[in-house]
Write a protein that holds these residues in place. Structure first.
Motif, PDB file in Angstrom:
ATOM      1  N   MET A   1      17.236  19.104   6.182  1.00  0.00           N
ATOM      2  CA  MET A   1      16.144  18.468   6.917  1.00  0.00           C
ATOM      3  C   MET A   1      16.352  18.685   8.409  1.00  0.00           C
ATOM      4  O   MET A   1      17.475  18.651   8.906  1.00  0.00           O
ATOM      5  CB  MET A   1      16.098  16.969   6.634  1.00  0.00           C
ATOM      6  N   ILE A   2      15.238  18.926   9.110  1.00  0.00           N
ATOM      7  CA  ILE A   2      15.327  19.096  10.554  1.00  0.00           C
ATOM      8  C   ILE A   2      14.134  18.428  11.218  1.00  0.00           C
ATOM      9  O   ILE A   2      13.019  18.445  10.678  1.00  0.00           O
ATOM     10  CB  ILE A   2      15.387  20.592  10.938  1.00  0.00           C
ATOM     11  N   ASP A   3      14.377  17.791  12.362  1.00  0.00           N
ATOM     12  CA  ASP A   3      13.297  17.200  13.151  1.00  0.00           C
ATOM     13  C   ASP A   3      12.671  18.300  14.007  1.00  0.00           C
ATOM     14  O   ASP A   3      13.370  19.009  14.739  1.00  0.00           O
ATOM     15  CB  ASP A   3      13.834  16.081  14.037  1.00  0.00           C
ATOM     16  N   VAL A   4      11.359  18.419  13.894  1.00  0.00           N
ATOM     17  CA  VAL A   4      10.648  19.523  14.556  1.00  0.00           C
ATOM     18  C   VAL A   4       9.834  19.011  15.733  1.00  0.00           C
ATOM     19  O   VAL A   4       9.177  17.966  15.651  1.00  0.00           O
ATOM     20  CB  VAL A   4       9.736  20.254  13.545  1.00  0.00           C
ATOM     21  N   THR A   5       9.880  19.782  16.809  1.00  0.00           N
ATOM     22  CA  THR A   5       9.091  19.497  18.008  1.00  0.00           C
ATOM     23  C   THR A   5       8.302  20.745  18.364  1.00  0.00           C
ATOM     24  O   THR A   5       8.456  21.803  17.733  1.00  0.00           O
ATOM     25  CB  THR A   5      10.006  19.127  19.190  1.00  0.00           C
ATOM     26  N   ASN A   8      10.678  23.774  19.039  1.00  0.00           N
ATOM     27  CA  ASN A   8      11.354  24.541  17.977  1.00  0.00           C
ATOM     28  C   ASN A   8      10.458  24.820  16.773  1.00  0.00           C
ATOM     29  O   ASN A   8      10.923  25.332  15.748  1.00  0.00           O
ATOM     30  CB  ASN A   8      12.634  23.818  17.523  1.00  0.00           C
ATOM     31  N   PHE A   9       9.179  24.474  16.871  1.00  0.00           N
ATOM     32  CA  PHE A   9       8.261  24.645  15.748  1.00  0.00           C
ATOM     33  C   PHE A   9       8.189  26.104  15.287  1.00  0.00           C
ATOM     34  O   PHE A   9       8.250  26.390  14.083  1.00  0.00           O
ATOM     35  CB  PHE A   9       6.861  24.154  16.120  1.00  0.00           C
ATOM     36  N   PHE A  52      13.703  25.194  -0.866  1.00  0.00           N
ATOM     37  CA  PHE A  52      12.715  24.924   0.179  1.00  0.00           C
ATOM     38  C   PHE A  52      13.417  24.217   1.321  1.00  0.00           C
ATOM     39  O   PHE A  52      14.523  23.686   1.173  1.00  0.00           O
ATOM     40  CB  PHE A  52      11.534  24.088  -0.348  1.00  0.00           C
ATOM     41  N   LYS A  53      12.773  24.224   2.485  1.00  0.00           N
ATOM     42  CA  LYS A  53      13.328  23.581   3.673  1.00  0.00           C
ATOM     43  C   LYS A  53      12.421  22.424   4.059  1.00  0.00           C
ATOM     44  O   LYS A  53      11.191  22.573   4.075  1.00  0.00           O
ATOM     45  CB  LYS A  53      13.418  24.599   4.817  1.00  0.00           C
ATOM     46  N   LEU A  54      13.012  21.288   4.386  1.00  0.00           N
ATOM     47  CA  LEU A  54      12.248  20.115   4.797  1.00  0.00           C
ATOM     48  C   LEU A  54      12.253  20.004   6.318  1.00  0.00           C
ATOM     49  O   LEU A  54      13.309  19.998   6.947  1.00  0.00           O
ATOM     50  CB  LEU A  54      12.843  18.851   4.182  1.00  0.00           C
ATOM     51  N   ALA A  55      11.055  19.936   6.896  1.00  0.00           N
ATOM     52  CA  ALA A  55      10.910  19.758   8.348  1.00  0.00           C
ATOM     53  C   ALA A  55      10.096  18.489   8.584  1.00  0.00           C
ATOM     54  O   ALA A  55       9.016  18.316   7.993  1.00  0.00           O
ATOM     55  CB  ALA A  55      10.201  20.964   8.957  1.00  0.00           C
ATOM     56  N   LYS A  56      10.591  17.610   9.420  1.00  0.00           N
ATOM     57  CA  LYS A  56       9.917  16.341   9.677  1.00  0.00           C
ATOM     58  C   LYS A  56       9.344  16.347  11.097  1.00  0.00           C
ATOM     59  O   LYS A  56      10.036  16.719  12.053  1.00  0.00           O
ATOM     60  CB  LYS A  56      10.887  15.170   9.497  1.00  0.00           C
ATOM     61  N   ILE A  57       8.080  15.936  11.200  1.00  0.00           N
ATOM     62  CA  ILE A  57       7.412  15.873  12.498  1.00  0.00           C
ATOM     63  C   ILE A  57       6.900  14.456  12.727  1.00  0.00           C
ATOM     64  O   ILE A  57       6.079  13.942  11.951  1.00  0.00           O
ATOM     65  CB  ILE A  57       6.236  16.865  12.585  1.00  0.00           C
ATOM     66  N   ASP A  58       7.395  13.818  13.792  1.00  0.00           N
ATOM     67  CA  ASP A  58       6.924  12.494  14.197  1.00  0.00           C
ATOM     68  C   ASP A  58       5.537  12.678  14.827  1.00  0.00           C
ATOM     69  O   ASP A  58       5.404  13.203  15.933  1.00  0.00           O
ATOM     70  CB  ASP A  58       7.898  11.890  15.210  1.00  0.00           C
ATOM     71  N   SER A  59       4.507  12.279  14.098  1.00  0.00           N
ATOM     72  CA  SER A  59       3.138  12.549  14.547  1.00  0.00           C
ATOM     73  C   SER A  59       2.768  11.795  15.815  1.00  0.00           C
ATOM     74  O   SER A  59       1.852  12.202  16.537  1.00  0.00           O
ATOM     75  CB  SER A  59       2.131  12.230  13.434  1.00  0.00           C
ATOM     76  N   ASP A  60       3.462  10.700  16.113  1.00  0.00           N
ATOM     77  CA  ASP A  60       3.224   9.987  17.371  1.00  0.00           C
ATOM     78  C   ASP A  60       3.787  10.770  18.552  1.00  0.00           C
ATOM     79  O   ASP A  60       3.146  10.917  19.599  1.00  0.00           O
ATOM     80  CB  ASP A  60       3.870   8.595  17.333  1.00  0.00           C
ATOM     81  N   GLN A  61       4.999  11.287  18.377  1.00  0.00           N
ATOM     82  CA  GLN A  61       5.664  12.009  19.453  1.00  0.00           C
ATOM     83  C   GLN A  61       5.147  13.439  19.597  1.00  0.00           C
ATOM     84  O   GLN A  61       5.181  14.010  20.688  1.00  0.00           O
ATOM     85  CB  GLN A  61       7.185  12.043  19.199  1.00  0.00           C
ATOM     86  N   GLY A  83       4.497  32.016   6.901  1.00  0.00           N
ATOM     87  CA  GLY A  83       3.830  31.673   8.147  1.00  0.00           C
ATOM     88  C   GLY A  83       2.498  30.975   8.004  1.00  0.00           C
ATOM     89  O   GLY A  83       1.860  30.653   9.008  1.00  0.00           O
ATOM     90  N   GLN A  84       2.065  30.708   6.773  1.00  0.00           N
ATOM     91  CA  GLN A  84       0.737  30.135   6.553  1.00  0.00           C
ATOM     92  C   GLN A  84       0.806  28.870   5.698  1.00  0.00           C
ATOM     93  O   GLN A  84       1.590  28.811   4.735  1.00  0.00           O
ATOM     94  CB  GLN A  84      -0.176  31.147   5.841  1.00  0.00           C
ATOM     95  N   PRO A  85      -0.032  27.853   5.992  1.00  0.00           N
ATOM     96  CA  PRO A  85      -0.130  26.688   5.095  1.00  0.00           C
ATOM     97  C   PRO A  85      -0.745  27.114   3.763  1.00  0.00           C
ATOM     98  O   PRO A  85      -1.766  27.823   3.749  1.00  0.00           O
ATOM     99  CB  PRO A  85      -1.060  25.733   5.851  1.00  0.00           C
ATOM    100  N   VAL A  86      -0.139  26.718   2.660  1.00  0.00           N
ATOM    101  CA  VAL A  86      -0.651  27.107   1.352  1.00  0.00           C
ATOM    102  C   VAL A  86      -1.068  25.916   0.495  1.00  0.00           C
ATOM    103  O   VAL A  86      -1.862  26.065  -0.438  1.00  0.00           O
ATOM    104  CB  VAL A  86       0.385  27.951   0.577  1.00  0.00           C
ATOM    105  N   ASP A  87      -0.564  24.722   0.819  1.00  0.00           N
ATOM    106  CA  ASP A  87      -0.913  23.550   0.011  1.00  0.00           C
ATOM    107  C   ASP A  87      -0.374  22.310   0.731  1.00  0.00           C
ATOM    108  O   ASP A  87       0.338  22.419   1.736  1.00  0.00           O
ATOM    109  CB  ASP A  87      -0.309  23.656  -1.388  1.00  0.00           C
ATOM    110  N   GLY A  88      -0.720  21.156   0.212  1.00  0.00           N
ATOM    111  CA  GLY A  88      -0.228  19.929   0.814  1.00  0.00           C
ATOM    112  C   GLY A  88      -0.667  18.714   0.019  1.00  0.00           C
ATOM    113  O   GLY A  88      -1.374  18.824  -0.982  1.00  0.00           O
ATOM    114  N   PHE A  89      -0.205  17.547   0.453  1.00  0.00           N
ATOM    115  CA  PHE A  89      -0.649  16.306  -0.181  1.00  0.00           C
ATOM    116  C   PHE A  89      -0.538  15.170   0.831  1.00  0.00           C
ATOM    117  O   PHE A  89       0.182  15.270   1.835  1.00  0.00           O
ATOM    118  CB  PHE A  89       0.182  15.990  -1.436  1.00  0.00           C
ATOM    119  N   MET A  90      -1.296  14.111   0.578  1.00  0.00           N
ATOM    120  CA  MET A  90      -1.288  12.932   1.446  1.00  0.00           C
ATOM    121  C   MET A  90      -0.779  11.733   0.654  1.00  0.00           C
ATOM    122  O   MET A  90      -0.988  11.648  -0.557  1.00  0.00           O
ATOM    123  CB  MET A  90      -2.684  12.645   1.991  1.00  0.00           C
ATOM    124  N   GLY A  91      -0.135  10.815   1.353  1.00  0.00           N
ATOM    125  CA  GLY A  91       0.323   9.584   0.725  1.00  0.00           C
ATOM    126  C   GLY A  91       1.742   9.687   0.197  1.00  0.00           C
ATOM    127  O   GLY A  91       2.304  10.772   0.056  1.00  0.00           O
TER     128      GLY A  91
END
Length: 302
Positions: A1-5, A8-9, A52-61, A83-91
């Motif tokens: 896991m890595i915190d992304v800004t 470093n995005f 897979f690699k987990l990247a966390k983004i603080d949406s406020d920051q 390099g492209q978004p392929v899928d996702g989920f909310m909640g």
């Protein structure tokens, strides 16, 4: 896991996704559901061991990144590949649903091993170490029998080394797919040429015989095509394509366009694997392949 800004995005998400799927988790410290989803994602990243690699983004920051992905609610997870978004989920999905989501996209452990073996094989080939390359490719095929790219490289190398019987054994599980796959079809073209030449008892004097017949009749396409197939068995690829061009310049449709189809198969056989590149970049093309593609286009379209 890595915190992304923002800083470093590009490296940690876009570039990293060229090699392994990256799951981006948009969250915030005040978000209750985020706190329940986060540990699930971290547990699965550990369990999946590099798949897979987990990247966390603080949406406020990192509102710029959140805006770039159109995030409207959190938690939201977006999966990037190449390099492209392929899928996702909310909640905050339960672990079972997150696992099912990942299993739709991330490679299996066997696929990861096979891909790594294939990359190491290409590195060995670049260094001229065919023994190591053959060993790596064989292991890749055994580990992941459904990996047709690894099988293609393995069978191709066996043929290059003159190990025709071994190549046929390795090719047998996918021979039924040859008609639907350009790569596998190219291998079959090569092996069919080997069988043809062996059955015709062509030897070192064959080329002189071909040239004499062609000199007597420029439109002796059967002989020209036989010579092209003989050249394939000699791995004289450009000479074979030159001969096929001679047929195409005189009769593009001869024998159900077999000259064009064989020419395309040779291009597939001689083209080196393309390296992965960043989004928006074009991998370099082999100059010989590029030249002969242009020659084919100029003849076929004329």
């Amino acid at each position: 896991m890595i915190d992304v800004t923002v800083e470093n995005f590009e490296a940690e998400v876009v570039a990293a996704s060229m090699n392994v799927p990256v799951l981006v988790d948009f969250w915030a410290p005040w978000c209750g559901p985020c706190k329940s989803l986060g540990p699930v994602l971290e547990k699965l990243e550990t369990e999946y061991v590099g798949r897979f690699k987990l990247a966390k983004i603080d949406s406020d920051q990192e509102q710029q990144l959140a805006g770039m992905f159109g995030i409207r609610s959190i938690p939201t997870c977006v999966l990037l590949m190449n390099g492209q978004p392929v899928d996702g989920f909310m909640g905050a999905l339960p672990e079972g649903q997150v696992r099912a989501f990942l299993d739709k996209h991330v490679p299996t452990a066997e696929e990861m091993v096979a891909e790594a073996e294939e990359e190491e094989a290409q590195e060995a080939l670049a260094e001229g170490d065919t023994g190591t390359a053959l060993e790596k490719l064989q292991h890749a095929v055994v580990t992941d029998p459904a990996n047709d790219d690894a099988r293609f490289d393995y069978v191709k190398l066996l043929l290059q080394l003159g190990r025709e019987d071994d190549a046929k054994v390795a090719f047998a599980p996918v021979i039924a797919k040859a008609a639907m796959s350009r790569k596998l079809g190219a291998l079959k073209t090569w092996m069919d040429a080997l069988d043809f030449v062996a059955s015709g008892a062509y030897d070192a004097s064959a080329e002189a015989g071909f040239e004499a017949k062609i000199a007597a009749n420029k439109r002796d396409f059967d002989t020209r095509y036989a010579r092209a197939r003989w050249l394939i068995t000699q791995q004289r690829w450009t000479d074979a394509m030159d001969e096929l061009l001679e047929i195409l310049m005189r009769d593009k449709a001869w024998s159900e366009e077999i000259a064009r189809k064989t020419y395309v198969a040779i291009l597939e056989l001689i083209e080196a694997p393309k390296p992965k590149v960043a989004e928006g970049q074009i991998p370099p093309e082999d100059p010989v392949v590029a030249t002969y593609r242009r020659r084919l286009s100029s003849v076929v379209l004329s």
